[in-house]
Design an enzyme around this catalytic site. Structure first.
Site, PDB file in Angstrom:
ATOM      1  N   ARG A 120      45.713  50.238  28.789  1.00 27.19           N
ATOM      2  CA  ARG A 120      44.343  50.001  28.982  1.00 27.19           C
ATOM      3  C   ARG A 120      43.783  48.574  28.279  1.00 27.19           C
ATOM      4  NH1 ARG A 120      42.767  55.479  29.020  1.00 27.19           N
ATOM      5  NH2 ARG A 120      42.738  56.349  31.076  1.00 27.19           N
ATOM      6  N   GLU A 184      44.935  19.612  39.727  1.00 20.25           N
ATOM      7  CA  GLU A 184      43.871  20.251  39.089  1.00 20.25           C
ATOM      8  C   GLU A 184      42.967  19.643  38.193  1.00 20.25           C
ATOM      9  OE1 GLU A 184      43.025  23.339  39.856  1.00 20.25           O
ATOM     10  OE2 GLU A 184      44.766  24.622  40.489  1.00 20.25           O
ATOM     11  N   GLU A 236      32.732  34.731  37.991  1.00 25.51           N
ATOM     12  CA  GLU A 236      32.423  33.818  39.250  1.00 25.51           C
ATOM     13  C   GLU A 236      31.514  34.486  40.331  1.00 25.51           C
ATOM     14  OE1 GLU A 236      36.259  31.898  40.561  1.00 25.51           O
ATOM     15  OE2 GLU A 236      35.748  32.836  42.643  1.00 25.51           O
ATOM     16  N   ARG A 240      31.074  29.225  38.710  1.00 27.05           N
ATOM     17  CA  ARG A 240      32.461  28.890  38.562  1.00 27.05           C
ATOM     18  C   ARG A 240      33.411  28.603  39.944  1.00 27.05           C
ATOM     19  NH1 ARG A 240      36.393  32.681  34.732  1.00 27.05           N
ATOM     20  NH2 ARG A 240      38.551  31.636  35.390  1.00 27.05           N
TER      21      ARG A 240
HETATM   22  N1  GLY Z   1      41.417  28.122  38.757  1.00 24.93           N
HETATM   23  C1  GLY Z   1      40.070  28.522  38.895  1.00 24.93           C
HETATM   24  C2  GLY Z   1      39.198  29.149  38.095  1.00 24.93           C
HETATM   25  O1  GLY Z   1      39.770  29.430  36.965  1.00 24.93           O
HETATM   26  O2  GLY Z   1      38.013  29.932  38.242  1.00 24.93           O
END
Ligand code: GLY
Length: 358
Positions: A120, A184, A236, A240
């Protein structure tokens, strides 16, 4: 040593930027890591980087083991995870154990997923050795695997205890991978920082020579851009998503091409697609598209894909985590240095853009 924190409350962690592995022991101590260490790496990185890291780790008091997976995206699946669990079981690890990911994005994502789920959750440290991982995937806690042809579709958010970047590890990286990682880096410039975009353009030769000062600066800016975004939106739910610039088309190409092209190569084509789409929607002008194409070419990245199967790529785009109500979302540029997220529900236009990427 350069240090950049990712501030996430009780999960705050440092990114160390170094020029060798000599300080890893100090970093383990300051992260209060005392148990067994298992380094997970791949068959390529094992040949070039592992001995140096292992000798730096062997001077620590902790027992140290190594597990090697096959290099490449094709390993990023639940079968590899199962084999790692079996190895970890054989070591009879307890919860003080730490998995150290030594390698690129694939090793980092797999190791992080194993660390997040074994017992976990055990400690996790990222030691990224590719530009892609140093610029992007080692920071921010996205971990996971591909499943049934869809990229990163199973996974979790699990932050490392620290990230340790030895910029000189890039000296043993094949040139094709260095170029793919640059995608990137260019992405960070496009989404947030025009000056950084220009810095990359001005220093491309030094980047290819892995000039230490340029790489330290590049890494520091990458990490601060990435950290700044992750700190505001770790899971996210909004901001993000801008890090997925170029990924709607890029991930689909990656899957349709059966992972034969590198991630960075696919998203570079995706950047061009996003600029073209934004161009048709009146958001950017042709000169900005030309600047992006020119830098991608200088970086040795593809800007189109001969024979791209428009229908297959279009269909694959719907097997994406970014889908909303079965509609495609894109991160589109407003300029170099600024983007926004939009749903584009226009099959004809998207297919026209895909057709122009052939
Ligand atoms: N590679 C995209 C992120 O880490 O959100």
């Amino acid at each position: 040593m350069i240090k950049q924190n990712v501030n996430l409350g009780d999960r705050t962690y440092p990114i160390y930027i170094e020029t060798d592995y000599g300080s890893i022991e100090k970093c383990l101590e300051s992260a209060k890591i005392s148990g067994t260490i298992v380094v997970i790496t791949d068959s390529n990185v094992d040949k070039f980087q592992c001995a140096d890291l292992m000798s730096a780790l062997e001077s620590c008091k902790n027992p140290v083991y190594k597990y090697v997976i096959d290099a490449g995206e094709k390993s990023k699946n639940l079968m590899t995870i199962q084999k790692i669990y079996q190895y970890l079981m054989s070591l009879k690890l307890d919860r003080k154990a730490t998995l150290v990911a030594l390698g690129g994005g694939v090793v980092g994502d797999i190791t992080g997923f194993a660390a997040a789920t074994f017992l976990r959750g055990i400690n996790f440290v990222q030691v990224p050795t590719t530009l892609l991982a140093q610029a992007d995937s080692s920071v921010g806690g996205k971990v996971g695997v591909d499943f049934e042809g869809s990229k990163n579709i199973i996974g979790s958010f699990y932050q490392p205890k620290f990230v340790y970047i030895n910029v000189n590890s890039l000296k043993t990286l094949p040139e094709r991978e260095l170029k793919a990682g640059l995608a990137e880096v260019v992405k960070h410039g496009i989404i947030l920082d025009m000056e950084f975009f220009e810095y990359i353009d001005d220093n491309i030769d030094k980047i290819f020579k892995v000039n230490e000062d340029v790489m330290k600066y590049l890494t520091k800016v990458n990490c601060s851009i990435k950290a700044g975004i992750v700190e505001k939106d770790e899971k996210e739910n909004g901001l993000r998503e801008i890090l997925n610039f170029g990924h709607t088309i890029g991930h689909a190409i990656e899957s349709v091409m059966n992972f034969e092209l590198l991630h960075g190569e696919c998203i570079a084509i995706g950047f061009v697609g996003a600029f073209k789409l934004a161009g048709y929607m009146g958001m950017v002008n042709a000169s900005e598209l030309e600047k992006v194409i020119s830098l991608l070419k200088k970086a040795g990245l593809p800007v189109r894909l001969e024979g791209l199967d428009v229908d297959r790529v279009y269909k694959q785009m719907f097997y994406d985590k970014k889908i909303k109500d079965n509609k495609l979302t894109f991160i589109l540029p407003k300029s170099i240095g600024g983007v926004l997220q939009l749903i584009v529900d226009d099959e004809q236009l998207i297919k026209k853009v895909l057709g122009e990427l052939r």
